[in-house]
Design a protein around this motif. Structure first.
Motif, PDB file in Angstrom:
ATOM      1  N   ASP A 149      73.443 -28.927  68.550  1.00 53.34           N
ATOM      2  CA  ASP A 149      73.009 -30.327  68.603  1.00 53.34           C
ATOM      3  C   ASP A 149      73.512 -31.067  67.365  1.00 53.34           C
ATOM      4  N   GLY A 150      73.976 -32.286  67.591  1.00 55.90           N
ATOM      5  CA  GLY A 150      74.462 -33.096  66.488  1.00 55.90           C
ATOM      6  C   GLY A 150      75.969 -33.030  66.295  1.00 55.90           C
ATOM      7  N   TYR A 151      76.633 -32.140  67.028  1.00 55.28           N
ATOM      8  CA  TYR A 151      78.088 -32.015  66.927  1.00 55.28           C
ATOM      9  C   TYR A 151      78.733 -32.411  68.251  1.00 55.28           C
ATOM     10  N   SER A 152      79.870 -33.083  68.162  1.00 54.27           N
ATOM     11  CA  SER A 152      80.563 -33.542  69.363  1.00 54.27           C
ATOM     12  C   SER A 152      81.490 -32.453  69.901  1.00 54.27           C
ATOM     13  N   ILE A 153      81.976 -32.678  71.116  1.00 55.36           N
ATOM     14  CA  ILE A 153      82.934 -31.748  71.716  1.00 55.36           C
ATOM     15  C   ILE A 153      84.198 -31.680  70.861  1.00 55.36           C
ATOM     16  N   GLY A 154      84.632 -32.825  70.356  1.00 53.66           N
ATOM     17  CA  GLY A 154      85.830 -32.854  69.518  1.00 53.66           C
ATOM     18  C   GLY A 154      85.668 -32.039  68.249  1.00 53.66           C
ATOM     19  N   THR A 155      84.487 -32.127  67.640  1.00 58.63           N
ATOM     20  CA  THR A 155      84.226 -31.343  66.428  1.00 58.63           C
ATOM     21  C   THR A 155      84.233 -29.850  66.741  1.00 58.63           C
ATOM     22  N   GLY A 156      83.619 -29.481  67.857  1.00 61.14           N
ATOM     23  CA  GLY A 156      83.609 -28.076  68.263  1.00 61.14           C
ATOM     24  C   GLY A 156      84.999 -27.554  68.527  1.00 61.14           C
ATOM     25  N   LEU A 157      85.809 -28.372  69.218  1.00 56.37           N
ATOM     26  CA  LEU A 157      87.182 -27.965  69.519  1.00 56.37           C
ATOM     27  C   LEU A 157      87.990 -27.815  68.240  1.00 56.37           C
ATOM     28  N   ALA A 158      87.857 -28.759  67.324  1.00 53.24           N
ATOM     29  CA  ALA A 158      88.581 -28.697  66.053  1.00 53.24           C
ATOM     30  C   ALA A 158      88.174 -27.468  65.255  1.00 53.24           C
ATOM     31  N   ILE A 208      78.225 -24.765  63.864  1.00 54.97           N
ATOM     32  CA  ILE A 208      78.825 -25.738  64.779  1.00 54.97           C
ATOM     33  C   ILE A 208      78.899 -25.197  66.204  1.00 54.97           C
ATOM     34  N   THR A 209      79.520 -24.038  66.370  1.00 52.68           N
ATOM     35  CA  THR A 209      79.736 -23.481  67.717  1.00 52.68           C
ATOM     36  C   THR A 209      79.192 -22.064  67.875  1.00 52.68           C
ATOM     37  N   GLY A 210      78.618 -21.508  66.829  1.00 49.74           N
ATOM     38  CA  GLY A 210      78.261 -20.105  66.871  1.00 49.74           C
ATOM     39  C   GLY A 210      79.462 -19.215  66.584  1.00 49.74           C
ATOM     40  N   THR A 211      80.597 -19.836  66.353  1.00 54.48           N
ATOM     41  CA  THR A 211      81.885 -19.203  66.069  1.00 54.48           C
ATOM     42  C   THR A 211      82.397 -18.366  67.234  1.00 54.48           C
ATOM     43  N   GLY A 212      83.376 -18.946  67.919  1.00 56.98           N
ATOM     44  CA  GLY A 212      84.064 -18.194  68.966  1.00 56.98           C
ATOM     45  C   GLY A 212      85.292 -17.527  68.372  1.00 56.98           C
ATOM     46  N   ILE A 213      86.360 -18.302  68.197  1.00 56.14           N
ATOM     47  CA  ILE A 213      87.689 -17.888  67.721  1.00 56.14           C
ATOM     48  C   ILE A 213      88.174 -16.623  68.427  1.00 56.14           C
ATOM     49  N   ASN A 214      87.559 -16.294  69.546  1.00 52.48           N
ATOM     50  CA  ASN A 214      87.903 -15.105  70.322  1.00 52.48           C
ATOM     51  C   ASN A 214      87.434 -15.354  71.749  1.00 52.48           C
ATOM     52  N   PRO A 215      88.356 -15.737  72.658  1.00 57.95           N
ATOM     53  CA  PRO A 215      87.947 -16.054  74.033  1.00 57.95           C
ATOM     54  C   PRO A 215      87.218 -14.920  74.743  1.00 57.95           C
ATOM     55  N   ALA A 216      87.580 -13.665  74.461  1.00 57.44           N
ATOM     56  CA  ALA A 216      86.895 -12.536  75.096  1.00 57.44           C
ATOM     57  C   ALA A 216      85.442 -12.481  74.643  1.00 57.44           C
ATOM     58  N   ARG A 217      85.216 -12.699  73.355  1.00 55.00           N
ATOM     59  CA  ARG A 217      83.854 -12.703  72.820  1.00 55.00           C
ATOM     60  C   ARG A 217      83.017 -13.778  73.504  1.00 55.00           C
ATOM     61  N   TRP A 235      85.197 -24.054  78.130  1.00 55.27           N
ATOM     62  CA  TRP A 235      86.651 -24.232  78.028  1.00 55.27           C
ATOM     63  C   TRP A 235      87.107 -24.388  76.579  1.00 55.27           C
ATOM     64  N   ILE A 236      86.237 -24.936  75.747  1.00 51.54           N
ATOM     65  CA  ILE A 236      86.581 -25.119  74.332  1.00 51.54           C
ATOM     66  C   ILE A 236      86.922 -23.785  73.679  1.00 51.54           C
ATOM     67  N   PHE A 237      86.238 -22.732  74.102  1.00 55.44           N
ATOM     68  CA  PHE A 237      86.388 -21.431  73.461  1.00 55.44           C
ATOM     69  C   PHE A 237      87.582 -20.639  74.005  1.00 55.44           C
ATOM     70  N   TRP A 238      88.327 -21.276  74.903  1.00 59.27           N
ATOM     71  CA  TRP A 238      89.639 -20.764  75.320  1.00 59.27           C
ATOM     72  C   TRP A 238      90.748 -21.674  74.795  1.00 59.27           C
ATOM     73  N   VAL A 239      90.597 -22.943  75.035  1.00 58.86           N
ATOM     74  CA  VAL A 239      91.632 -23.906  74.628  1.00 58.86           C
ATOM     75  C   VAL A 239      91.777 -23.934  73.116  1.00 58.86           C
ATOM     76  N   GLY A 240      90.663 -24.010  72.389  1.00 60.99           N
ATOM     77  CA  GLY A 240      90.715 -24.065  70.931  1.00 60.99           C
ATOM     78  C   GLY A 240      91.408 -22.871  70.307  1.00 60.99           C
ATOM     79  N   PRO A 241      90.963 -21.648  70.619  1.00 64.54           N
ATOM     80  CA  PRO A 241      91.632 -20.474  70.046  1.00 64.54           C
ATOM     81  C   PRO A 241      93.098 -20.349  70.428  1.00 64.54           C
ATOM     82  N   PHE A 242      93.449 -20.698  71.656  1.00 60.75           N
ATOM     83  CA  PHE A 242      94.852 -20.577  72.053  1.00 60.75           C
ATOM     84  C   PHE A 242      95.726 -21.605  71.335  1.00 60.75           C
ATOM     85  N   ILE A 243      95.195 -22.811  71.126  1.00 58.92           N
ATOM     86  CA  ILE A 243      95.947 -23.809  70.362  1.00 58.92           C
ATOM     87  C   ILE A 243      96.090 -23.349  68.914  1.00 58.92           C
ATOM     88  N   GLY A 244      95.004 -22.868  68.324  1.00 61.95           N
ATOM     89  CA  GLY A 244      95.055 -22.379  66.944  1.00 61.95           C
ATOM     90  C   GLY A 244      96.044 -21.241  66.780  1.00 61.95           C
TER      91      GLY A 244
END
Length: 273
Positions: A149-158, A208-217, A235-244
């Motif tokens: 709560d308090g964080y936007s989708i853009g912030t989570g993706l970044a 912010i996101t609970g930390t994904g940085i791993n789509p399998a996780r 989708w953020i937890f797939w798109v974000g890590p793959f872009i990174g």
């Protein structure tokens, strides 16, 4: 000895599609290693997260806290990378596998089966953790990645893009053949910076996101928790890590190792002949 002679040897680019891997036991051994490592990783991660939440619910100082979770996750990555690096490369993360594919370190076939094995391992690891702590698992959202709560989708993706860039860039640096040749007296420390990268990223992005940085996780936790909030922004937890990972691979190949410049110089030299 000529000053142009290198004290290291870059491995040749992996073929994009290598059907010959299907007849090699080492290929299947590597897939099994990725499955087991990801299973163990999610088992430890999920139990640590929900254990901290359950203890903190009754005593504000009872759990290990954000710092403890970060160290547990990073420490487990250090252990698993150390154990599996010589078998599969120790990816334990589809984003790392994707980065290695883009850098031509592995073939498309190997990358595909690694990602499948990692996702299945993550689901099984979460299932194992849930079987041991079902009540707490459901109560504390099964360590699913959810934008706070308090964080936007853009912030989570970044946060996911930058966090994964840090991790994958560290993996490239730790496994660089030039670095290995110059620091050959401490090869055992290669998994250490990878584990520390995971720790630092978790400290920064758990709120912010609970930390994904791993789509399998993220997938494993979402599948086993299976509530709407776990899928809302999955989708953020797939798109974000793959872009990174793509940015890290490009940075490593084009800038750090100057792949494009070397190819251009080689082309000009051959043209001059």
């Amino acid at each position: 000895m000529s000053n142009n002679v290198k004290d290291y040897q870059d491995p040749p680019p992996a073929p994009f599609i290598d059907a010959g891997e299907f007849i090699q036991w080492s290929f299947y051994r590597a897939i099994i290693a990725e499955f087991v490592a990801t299973l163990l990783f999610l088992y430890i991660l999920v139990l640590t997260v929900i254990g901290n939440a359950s203890l903190s619910a009754s005593n504000v100082c009872g759990g290990v806290g954000l710092l403890g979770i970060s160290w547990a996750v990073g420490g487990m990555i250090f252990v698993l990378v150390y154990c599996t690096a010589g078998i599969s490369g120790g990816h334990i993360n589809p984003a790392v596998t994707f980065g290695m594919l883009l850098a031509r370190k592995i073939s498309l076939i190997r990358a595909f089966f690694y990602i499948v094995a990692q996702c299945l391992g993550a689901i099984c690891g979460c299932a194992l953790a849930k079987s041991l702590q079902k009540t707490y698992y459901v109560q504390f959202q099964g360590a699913a990645n959810i934008i706070a709560d308090g964080y936007s989708i853009g912030t989570g993706l970044a946060a996911e893009i930058i966090g994964t860039f840090v991790l994958v860039y560290t993996v490239f640096s730790a496994t660089d053949p030039k670095r290995n040749a110059r620091d050959s007296h401490i090869p055992v420390l290669a998994p250490l910076p990878i584990g520390f990268a995971v720790i630092m990223v978790h400290l920064a992005t758990i709120p912010i996101t609970g930390t994904g940085i791993n789509p399998a996780r993220s997938l494993g936790a979402a599948v086993m928790y299976n509530k709407a909030k776990a899928w809302d922004h999955h989708w953020i937890f797939w798109v974000g890590p793959f872009i990174g990972a793509a940015i890290a691979a490009t940075y490593q190949v084009v800038i750090i190792r100057a792949g494009t410049i070397k190819a251009l110089v080689s082309f000009r030299s051959s043209s001059a002949l």
